[in-house]
Design an enzyme around this catalytic site. Structure first.
Site, PDB file in Angstrom:
ATOM      1  CD  GLU A  53      -2.872   1.140   2.420  1.00 58.46           C
ATOM      2  OE1 GLU A  53      -2.943   0.114   3.122  1.00 58.46           O
ATOM      3  OE2 GLU A  53      -3.675   2.088   2.499  1.00 58.46           O
ATOM      4  CG  ASN A  98      -7.939   2.377   5.233  1.00 52.76           C
ATOM      5  OD1 ASN A  98      -8.716   1.496   4.890  1.00 52.76           O
ATOM      6  ND2 ASN A  98      -7.586   2.538   6.496  1.00 52.76           N
ATOM      7  CG  ASN A 198      -9.347  -1.208   1.268  1.00 50.69           C
ATOM      8  OD1 ASN A 198      -8.945  -2.363   1.383  1.00 50.69           O
ATOM      9  ND2 ASN A 198      -9.245  -0.324   2.256  1.00 50.69           N
ATOM     10  CD  GLU A 199     -10.333  -2.490   5.758  1.00 53.24           C
ATOM     11  OE1 GLU A 199     -10.293  -1.375   6.310  1.00 53.24           O
ATOM     12  OE2 GLU A 199      -9.729  -3.484   6.200  1.00 53.24           O
ATOM     13  CE1 TYR A 270      -3.859  -6.200   8.925  1.00 51.76           C
ATOM     14  CE2 TYR A 270      -6.055  -5.258   8.740  1.00 51.76           C
ATOM     15  CZ  TYR A 270      -4.801  -5.481   8.215  1.00 51.76           C
ATOM     16  OH  TYR A 270      -4.485  -4.981   6.969  1.00 51.76           O
ATOM     17  CD  GLU A 318      -6.147  -4.664   3.996  1.00 56.06           C
ATOM     18  OE1 GLU A 318      -6.025  -4.344   5.203  1.00 56.06           O
ATOM     19  OE2 GLU A 318      -6.569  -3.888   3.124  1.00 56.06           O
ATOM     20  CD  GLN A 375       0.256  -2.392   3.922  1.00 57.08           C
ATOM     21  OE1 GLN A 375       1.122  -1.797   3.310  1.00 57.08           O
ATOM     22  NE2 GLN A 375      -0.875  -1.780   4.307  1.00 57.08           N
TER      23      GLN A 375
HETATM   24  O1  AHR Z   1      -3.155  -2.663   6.043  1.00 63.96           O
HETATM   25  C1  AHR Z   1      -3.426  -1.471   6.715  1.00 63.96           C
HETATM   26  C2  AHR Z   1      -4.866  -1.029   6.590  1.00 63.96           C
HETATM   27  O2  AHR Z   1      -5.701  -1.935   7.226  1.00 63.96           O
HETATM   28  C3  AHR Z   1      -5.411  -0.953   5.203  1.00 63.96           C
HETATM   29  O3  AHR Z   1      -5.139   0.253   4.594  1.00 63.96           O
HETATM   30  C4  AHR Z   1      -6.880  -1.096   5.412  1.00 63.96           C
HETATM   31  O4  AHR Z   1      -7.512  -1.665   4.302  1.00 63.96           O
HETATM   32  C5  AHR Z   1      -6.996  -1.917   6.661  1.00 63.96           C
HETATM   33  O5  AHR Z   1      -7.870  -1.378   7.553  1.00 63.96           O
HETATM   34  O1  AHR Z   2      -6.042   2.081  11.949  1.00 59.40           O
HETATM   35  C1  AHR Z   2      -6.885   2.811  11.091  1.00 59.40           C
HETATM   36  C2  AHR Z   2      -8.112   2.044  10.761  1.00 59.40           C
HETATM   37  O2  AHR Z   2      -8.786   1.684  11.941  1.00 59.40           O
HETATM   38  C3  AHR Z   2      -7.871   0.762  10.075  1.00 59.40           C
HETATM   39  O3  AHR Z   2      -7.738   0.912   8.719  1.00 59.40           O
HETATM   40  C4  AHR Z   2      -9.085  -0.017  10.437  1.00 59.40           C
HETATM   41  O4  AHR Z   2      -8.922  -1.403  10.257  1.00 59.40           O
HETATM   42  C5  AHR Z   2      -9.267   0.372  11.862  1.00 59.40           C
HETATM   43  O5  AHR Z   2     -10.548   0.245  12.326  1.00 59.40           O
END
Ligand code: AHR
Ligand code: AHR
Length: 522
Positions: A53, A98, A198-199, A270, A318, A375
């Site tokens: 990213e 993002n 994305n998201e 995550y 991700e 990443q």
């Molecule tokens: O990988 C970091 C961030 O995590 C990405 O930009 C987003 O898609 C997710 O929330």
């Molecule tokens: O950390 C920033 C954003 O907060 C991330 O992209 C998302 O996964 C989280 O909620």
């Protein structure tokens, strides 16, 4: 209570059935029962993907740093690429994240000196656009990564997304492809895989909208993108966080709206160790199994409602451990460029959880077709840079243990052995496992021993076949919180494991460890 199934008595050479002591812990025995006819089908190589990213120091000062003494003629860091090459990533997702929801791809093509410097809103930084589509595709060509693009459905339009497909994949002499050619790229570099945003379910996402609004925008984009190149495959933006209130409903609504254009649905995860509880954290791979099962159910439901035999598959695009650097100061650049964002330093237990992600993807080979660790460098990554120096993190070691051991059919693992308690999932297998049967008559076995203090003797039984151990790697340290640091870069390293010979193979799994082995089958 866990009843020990074996007893530690003496140290000594390890033979099947022998009693031995290992770190003076209780020794459990467990078995994997495997059969070539009980399988989840071929493992899609794309589950060993990465994600790059425009964020923090992933691109700038990560893969791309013309000022580094390690820079090649393209401005890319030879040392970083060499380390990443060891992990043999298959697909590479780009450019966000993002970031992509406020990225206009045209800013990053054409002569570098004319490209605009922009304020970047997702991470609070500056985007110089000196690295863009052509630089990334050139990198893919040199590394062998298959590009996986995500388009901007935040501030971008369906038309802009389709134009990007035209830029990368188009062969007709149009205004857009001429721009590509004037940059020196005469033949298109086909990008086979595209994410529709994305998201988009996340309130933090620039341009966040409801599932219904997203579904209609994504369908328009999908329609136009496939008109430009019908051969591309599309990933619908699904749930980014199972905690979101729209979990599963979002996926269903989005998939229903995108209909037959949807080849995959994206899902993210995550995992964290906020409670600093190693025993609990080591069971958290069960959350990945659960998420896959639930998203898979939605995919089947949507296909069933459409009376369609063609179902969407899962792109787990991700995944990682991420929690130490999740606060605002960790994720916000305050105008700095390039900012040190989310440079998580990983420990052994994180590596064991990363391994569990991949074991789950392998076990679910019939539904998970793509997965991308988030990443690859500096930003929640296996590789860190500091000036001209480079560090391989603990999670790098875990990922490296899959290399050379990942082609073939995923076998169902019949597990007989101890359990460990999980705060969220009741009792789970003490040994988390997966197995791949290669066309070359090789069997690859993976095992995470989740017990924090007990050794496991794991017996492998492939329908009684004769197995001969060819290689075995173990990732272990007496302290699960051990990290690779600049001062101690090799603290967490894989080492050759202990094995036994004979018709039944027994692998000795130290407490809180990850083992990967390859055996020949006759
Ligand atoms: O990988 C970091 C961030 O995590 C990405 O930009 C987003 O898609 C997710 O929330
Ligand atoms: O950390 C920033 C954003 O907060 C991330 O992209 C998302 O996964 C989280 O909620």
């Amino acid at each position: 209570m866990i009843e020990p199934r074996g007893t530690a008595l003496t140290t000594g050479h390890f033979e099947p059935g022998a009693r031995f002591a290992y770190y003076a812990h209780i020794v459990n025995s467990a078995s994997f029962y495997l059969h070539s006819h009980h399988n989840a089908g071929p493992v899609d190589p794309r589950i060993f993907g990465g994600f790059l990213e425009h964020m923090g120091r992933a691109v700038y000062e990560g893969v791309f740093d013309p000022s580094s003494r390690h820079a090649d003629k393209f401005g890319c860091r030879i040392d970083v690429l060499a380390a990443l090459a060891e992990l043999e990533f298959t697909v590479m997702r780009y450019p966000g994240g993002n970031f992509v929801s406020n990225y206009h791809w045209r800013d990053g093509v054409g002569p570098v000196e004319t490209r605009p410097i922009r304020r970047e809103l997702a991470w609070g930084t500056i985007e110089p656009n000196s690295f863009g589509t052509d630089e990334f595709l050139g990198l893919c060509e040199r590394t062998g990564w298959s590009p996986m693009f995500s388009v901007n459905l935040g501030t971008g339009s369906p038309e802009e997304a389709a134009d990007w497909v035209e830029y990368t994949n188009g062969a007709l002499g149009t205004d857009i492809t001429r721009k590509r050619q004037s940059g020196g790229n005469s033949a298109p570099t086909r990008v086979p895989l595209w994410c529709l945003g994305n998201e988009m379910d996340g309130p933090w996402q620039i341009g966040h909208i409801s599932a219904a609004e997203y579904g209609s925008k994504a369908r328009q984009a999908a329609h136009m993108m496939k008109l430009v190149d019908p051969s591309i495959e599309l990933v619908v933006s699904g749930t980014s966080l199972p905690d979101n209130t729209t979990y599963l409903d979002w996926d269903r609504e989005a998939l229903e709206a995108v209909g037959g254009f949807a080849d995959y649905v994206s899902t993210h995860r995550y995992l964290d160790n906020w409670s600093n509880d190693t025993a609990a954290f080591l069971t958290s791979g069960a959350a990945v199994d659960q998420q896959i099962a639930e998203i898979d159910a939605v995919c089947r439901y949507v296909a069933g409602r459409r009376r369609s035999g063609r179902r969407p598959f899962i792109a787990f695009d991700e995944w990682n451990v991420w929690y130490r650097t999740r606060n605002r100061s960790g994720t916000w650049a305050d105008g700095a460029f390039p900012a040190h964002l989310v440079e998580e330093v990983y420990d052994l237990q994180d590596a064991l959880v990363c391994a569990q992600f991949l074991l789950s993807f392998i076990r679910n080979a019939d539904v998970v077709k793509i997965a991308n660790i988030a990443q690859i460098v500096n930003v929640i990554a296996p590789v860190l840079t500091d000036g001209d120096n480079l560090l391989r993190q603990s999670i790098f070691e875990a990922l490296s243990m899959f290399v050379g051991r990942r082609h073939g059919i995923s076998l169902h693992v019949g597990y007989d052995g101890g359990q460990v308690p999980s705060p969220d999932f009741g009792d789970v297998a003490m040994v988390d496992g997966a197995a791949i049967l290669d066309v070359n008559h090789e069997l690859h076995v993976y095992a995470v021993n989740r017990s924090v203090d007990e050794t496991v003797e794991l017996e492998i039984n492939l329908a009684g076949a004769d197995l001969e151990m060819l290689s075995m790697d173990v990732l272990h340290h007496s302290d699960p919180a051990t990290q690779n640091t600049w001062e101690a870069p090799n603290a967490v390293k894989r080492v050759p494991g202990e094995m036994s010979n004979g018709a039944r193979r027994v692998m000795k799994l130290p407490p809180h460890s990850f083992t990967a082995a390859t055996m020949s089958v006759s």
